[in-house]
Motif scaffolding. Structure first.
Motif, PDB file in Angstrom:
ATOM      1  N   ALA A  18       0.836  -1.207  -0.077  1.00  0.00           N
ATOM      2  CA  ALA A  18      -0.167   0.139   0.115  1.00  0.00           C
ATOM      3  C   ALA A  18       0.960   1.289   0.013  1.00  0.00           C
ATOM      4  O   ALA A  18       1.817   1.445   0.835  1.00  0.00           O
ATOM      5  CB  ALA A  18      -0.804  -0.127   1.035  1.00  0.00           C
ATOM      6  N   TYR A  19       0.514   2.188  -0.787  1.00  0.00           N
ATOM      7  CA  TYR A  19       1.248   3.452  -0.873  1.00  0.00           C
ATOM      8  C   TYR A  19       0.365   4.680  -0.761  1.00  0.00           C
ATOM      9  O   TYR A  19      -0.745   4.534  -1.374  1.00  0.00           O
ATOM     10  CB  TYR A  19       1.886   3.600  -2.396  1.00  0.00           C
ATOM     11  N   GLY A  20       0.789   5.646  -0.066  1.00  0.00           N
ATOM     12  CA  GLY A  20      -0.079   6.913   0.022  1.00  0.00           C
ATOM     13  C   GLY A  20       0.855   8.070  -0.697  1.00  0.00           C
ATOM     14  O   GLY A  20       2.029   8.224  -0.446  1.00  0.00           O
ATOM     15  N   CYS A  21       0.176   8.985  -1.087  1.00  0.00           N
ATOM     16  CA  CYS A  21       0.897   9.954  -1.791  1.00  0.00           C
ATOM     17  C   CYS A  21       0.176  11.498  -1.443  1.00  0.00           C
ATOM     18  O   CYS A  21      -0.940  11.655  -0.920  1.00  0.00           O
ATOM     19  CB  CYS A  21       0.989  10.006  -3.438  1.00  0.00           C
ATOM     20  N   ALA A  79       7.201   5.466   6.591  1.00  0.00           N
ATOM     21  CA  ALA A  79       6.078   4.390   6.639  1.00  0.00           C
ATOM     22  C   ALA A  79       4.893   4.600   7.793  1.00  0.00           C
ATOM     23  O   ALA A  79       5.455   5.304   8.937  1.00  0.00           O
ATOM     24  CB  ALA A  79       6.729   3.199   7.369  1.00  0.00           C
ATOM     25  N   ILE A  80       3.817   4.469   7.498  1.00  0.00           N
ATOM     26  CA  ILE A  80       2.584   4.805   8.554  1.00  0.00           C
ATOM     27  C   ILE A  80       1.795   3.461   8.696  1.00  0.00           C
ATOM     28  O   ILE A  80       1.664   2.534   7.947  1.00  0.00           O
ATOM     29  CB  ILE A  80       1.671   5.793   7.569  1.00  0.00           C
ATOM     30  N   THR A  81       1.784   3.292   9.999  1.00  0.00           N
ATOM     31  CA  THR A  81       1.063   2.296  10.518  1.00  0.00           C
ATOM     32  C   THR A  81      -0.165   2.760  11.202  1.00  0.00           C
ATOM     33  O   THR A  81      -0.236   3.741  11.688  1.00  0.00           O
ATOM     34  CB  THR A  81       2.090   1.478  11.612  1.00  0.00           C
ATOM     35  N   ARG A  82      -1.099   1.717  11.738  1.00  0.00           N
ATOM     36  CA  ARG A  82      -2.194   1.921  12.518  1.00  0.00           C
ATOM     37  C   ARG A  82      -1.858   2.467  13.746  1.00  0.00           C
ATOM     38  O   ARG A  82      -2.639   3.389  14.411  1.00  0.00           O
ATOM     39  CB  ARG A  82      -3.119   0.696  12.453  1.00  0.00           C
ATOM     40  N   GLU A  83      -0.888   2.007  14.397  1.00  0.00           N
ATOM     41  CA  GLU A  83      -0.449   2.279  15.809  1.00  0.00           C
ATOM     42  C   GLU A  83       0.082   3.812  15.814  1.00  0.00           C
ATOM     43  O   GLU A  83      -0.540   4.633  16.650  1.00  0.00           O
ATOM     44  CB  GLU A  83       0.725   1.508  16.229  1.00  0.00           C
ATOM     45  N   GLY A  84       0.720   4.071  14.663  1.00  0.00           N
ATOM     46  CA  GLY A  84       1.202   5.419  14.595  1.00  0.00           C
ATOM     47  C   GLY A  84       0.030   6.447  14.474  1.00  0.00           C
ATOM     48  O   GLY A  84       0.200   7.512  14.762  1.00  0.00           O
ATOM     49  N   LEU A  85      -0.921   6.090  13.330  1.00  0.00           N
ATOM     50  CA  LEU A  85      -2.125   7.135  13.427  1.00  0.00           C
ATOM     51  C   LEU A  85      -2.953   7.041  14.817  1.00  0.00           C
ATOM     52  O   LEU A  85      -3.362   8.007  14.936  1.00  0.00           O
ATOM     53  CB  LEU A  85      -3.166   6.222  12.378  1.00  0.00           C
ATOM     54  N   ALA A  86      -3.074   5.891  15.554  1.00  0.00           N
ATOM     55  CA  ALA A  86      -3.808   6.325  16.746  1.00  0.00           C
ATOM     56  C   ALA A  86      -3.044   7.058  17.722  1.00  0.00           C
ATOM     57  O   ALA A  86      -3.503   7.975  18.322  1.00  0.00           O
ATOM     58  CB  ALA A  86      -3.894   4.768  17.542  1.00  0.00           C
ATOM     59  N   ILE A 124      -5.023  -2.275   6.042  1.00  0.00           N
ATOM     60  CA  ILE A 124      -3.772  -1.698   5.864  1.00  0.00           C
ATOM     61  C   ILE A 124      -3.194  -1.672   7.328  1.00  0.00           C
ATOM     62  O   ILE A 124      -3.542  -0.785   7.984  1.00  0.00           O
ATOM     63  CB  ILE A 124      -3.752  -0.473   5.086  1.00  0.00           C
ATOM     64  N   ASP A 125      -2.197  -2.631   7.388  1.00  0.00           N
ATOM     65  CA  ASP A 125      -1.223  -2.572   8.394  1.00  0.00           C
ATOM     66  C   ASP A 125      -0.331  -1.454   8.311  1.00  0.00           C
ATOM     67  O   ASP A 125       0.107  -0.901   9.245  1.00  0.00           O
ATOM     68  CB  ASP A 125      -0.799  -3.802   8.791  1.00  0.00           C
ATOM     69  N   ARG A 126       0.017  -1.664   7.205  1.00  0.00           N
ATOM     70  CA  ARG A 126       1.585  -0.627   6.986  1.00  0.00           C
ATOM     71  C   ARG A 126       1.257   0.072   5.573  1.00  0.00           C
ATOM     72  O   ARG A 126       0.883  -0.574   4.597  1.00  0.00           O
ATOM     73  CB  ARG A 126       2.681  -1.350   7.049  1.00  0.00           C
TER      74      ARG A 126
END
Length: 504
Positions: free
Chosen positions: A209-212, A234-241, A285-287
């Motif tokens: 998964a890529y985000g831009c 890198a973005i994770t769900r933990e980071g978002l929380a 998406i985990d990462r």
């Protein structure tokens, strides 16, 4: 600025920011020369009636005036300007665009959501290492979010959803209040809009998964600076929380103090974060990895592809659309060949690039002129025009599809339905060439058209003359009859058409 033919420029009129990218073509790759970004936040200027406020339009015009200075010396074929969700929605977009195009000095294409998604994917794919991996690409804009699944340069599933950082921040975080309840409401609402993507963009459909672009980039920067990223960008769900909790503790957007979130991003970061949280949960998406490419890069590479008909995605899209509606391919090609031959006689002084684009439009309209027959043979030209005005076709801006729609609508029947375009000399020449080609190919056989002469009457007259060699009308009496009827139809316009034997 000194201009050379290897420079290209793309302008992205986004809902939150306007961007200008200028690049040079080197060894088949585009190398950045200049990049300019301004936070215009035009999407915040849409009222309940979906009308842009004058202040929002003025902010856009002021930005484009500055961009125009950087584009001095560029030729039209070297610049592509694209507008997205805000101008797709705005009821008064024509008012904005009329001034905006004059200020910028170049046309501005309002593109559909799926076309935006396609260009985003192209931008990301060209700036990632080549790989066989199946990719999910995400772009959270100001008023829309694009999701694309593909591999290499080929997108497979493209969709655009009306949910974005500006819209969600305004709706669910009133007066900039960052509360847990507001985040919960925003995420539930985003999931309601995005839920259908779970079946087409779910975890079984992609490997990475890529985000831009802005929202994802700002969040990736913030997590990296705070040590909340397991890898670079890198973005994770933990980071978002973690980030959600930090914003809630700030209570208001103007109290946010986090490295990576710039002042102009603060008013819209909560809405963008809520949408990203919703997407990661819905799609498993985990990462997610931040990717550098974006819409503007896709527009640049699309310009390169358009220079060669073999790589112009629009040609394949037209063929696919014609096949979808079971149009007679042989007849479409036949009409296209005849129309091109006739148009060439009407545009001897037209510059190369405009002529090529006009010829392609005639070719595409000819191949699509019968697509409405799949709905009903009666008034099939009207059905075909409706299809083109209401279909997403890869590679085309909305006004380009409307141009084809107008040609398909006008290829038969009364001309007065296109009265609003009678003053457009180039369009009227395209229309005449197509109408005459349809007449000459009425028997669905190869016509005898090579010896026909078609010309534009000398100024100040506005009209056309079609002539044939002696005996041609006797050999082809039905065609001659239809051409005389066509001449009568054109007499009811400011242009006029005369038909008959050669005078020399």
């Amino acid at each position: 600025m000194q201009m050379t033919a290897d420079r290209l420029a793309a302008v992205d009129l986004g809902s939150n920011s306007f961007r200008l990218e200028i690049a040079r073509l080197e060894l088949g790759q585009l190398q950045r020369m200049e990049y300019h970004k301004e936070t215009v936040r035009q999407g915040a200027g849409l009222d309940a009636e979906r009308r842009l406020s004058h202040d929002a339009m003025q902010r856009g015009w002021n930005c484009l005036a500055r961009f125009a200075e950087r584009l001095a010396g560029f030729e039209p074929h070297q610049v592509r300007a694209v507008a997205t969700q805000t101008l797709r929605e705005a009821r008064n977009r024509d008012e904005f665009l009329a001034v905006a195009q004059r200020i910028l000095g170049f046309p501005i294409d309002v593109i559909s959501g799926r076309e935006e998604a396609r260009l985003i994917y192209q931008g990301v794919a060209h700036l990632l290492p080549q790989s066989d991996e199946r990719r999910l690409v995400l772009d959270i804009g100001g008023r829309s979010t694009e999701l694309i699944v593909g591999s290499g340069y080929a997108p497979r599933a493209m969709e655009s959803f009306r949910v974005g950082s500006v819209a969600w921040s305004m709706r669910y975080f009133p007066e900039g209040q960052l509360t847990a309840r507001n985040f919960e409401r925003a995420e539930i609402a985003a999931k309601a809009v995005l839920e259908e993507a779970a079946s087409t963009h779910g975890p079984d459909e992609w490997d990475v998964a890529y985000g831009c672009s802005g929202t994802v980039g700002a969040i990736a920067d913030t997590l990296l600076a705070a040590g909340q990223s397991p890898g670079r960008y890198a973005i994770t769900r933990e980071g978002l929380a973690w980030l959600r909790e930090r914003l809630i503790k700030a209570r208001r957007f103007d109290a946010i103090r986090l490295e990576g979130i710039k002042d102009e991003r603060k008013p819209v970061i909560a809405g963008g974060l809520a949408v990203l949280c919703a997407v990661t949960e819905l799609l498993g998406i985990d990462r997610m990895q931040y990717a550098y490419g974006a819409l503007r890069h896709g527009a640049l590479y699309d310009m390169l592809d358009r220079q060669d008909q073999a790589t112009d995605v629009r040609a394949a899209a037209i063929a696919s659309l014609a096949a979808r509606f079971s149009a007679d391919a042989a007849q479409g090609q036949r009409v296209a060949r005849v129309a091109q031959h006739l148009f060439a006689q009407l545009a001897p002084g037209l510059k190369k690039k405009p002529r090529q684009e006009a010829e392609r439009q005639i070719d595409w309209a000819a191949r699509l002129h019968e697509i409405g027959s799949r709905i009903s043979h009666a008034d099939y030209h009207k059905h075909g025009a409706y299809i083109l005005d209401h279909t997403d076709v890869s590679g085309f801006a909305l006004h380009e599809l409307h141009q084809l729609s107008s040609l398909v609508l006008g290829h038969r029947g009364k001309l007065r339905k296109l009265e609003a375009r009678f003053a457009e000399a180039l369009f009227m020449r395209q229309l005449l060439a197509l109408r005459l080609a349809v007449i000459l190919c009425h028997a669905r056989q190869e016509p005898e058209h090579v010896r026909l002469r078609l010309s534009v009457d000398a100024e100040p007259a506005r009209g056309f003359t079609l002539s044939w060699p002696a005996g041609w009308d006797a050999d082809w009496p039905q065609s001659a009859h239809l051409l005389r009827e066509e001449a009568a139809a054109w007499q009811k316009t400011p242009w006029g058409l005369a038909v008959g034997p050669h005078q020399d």
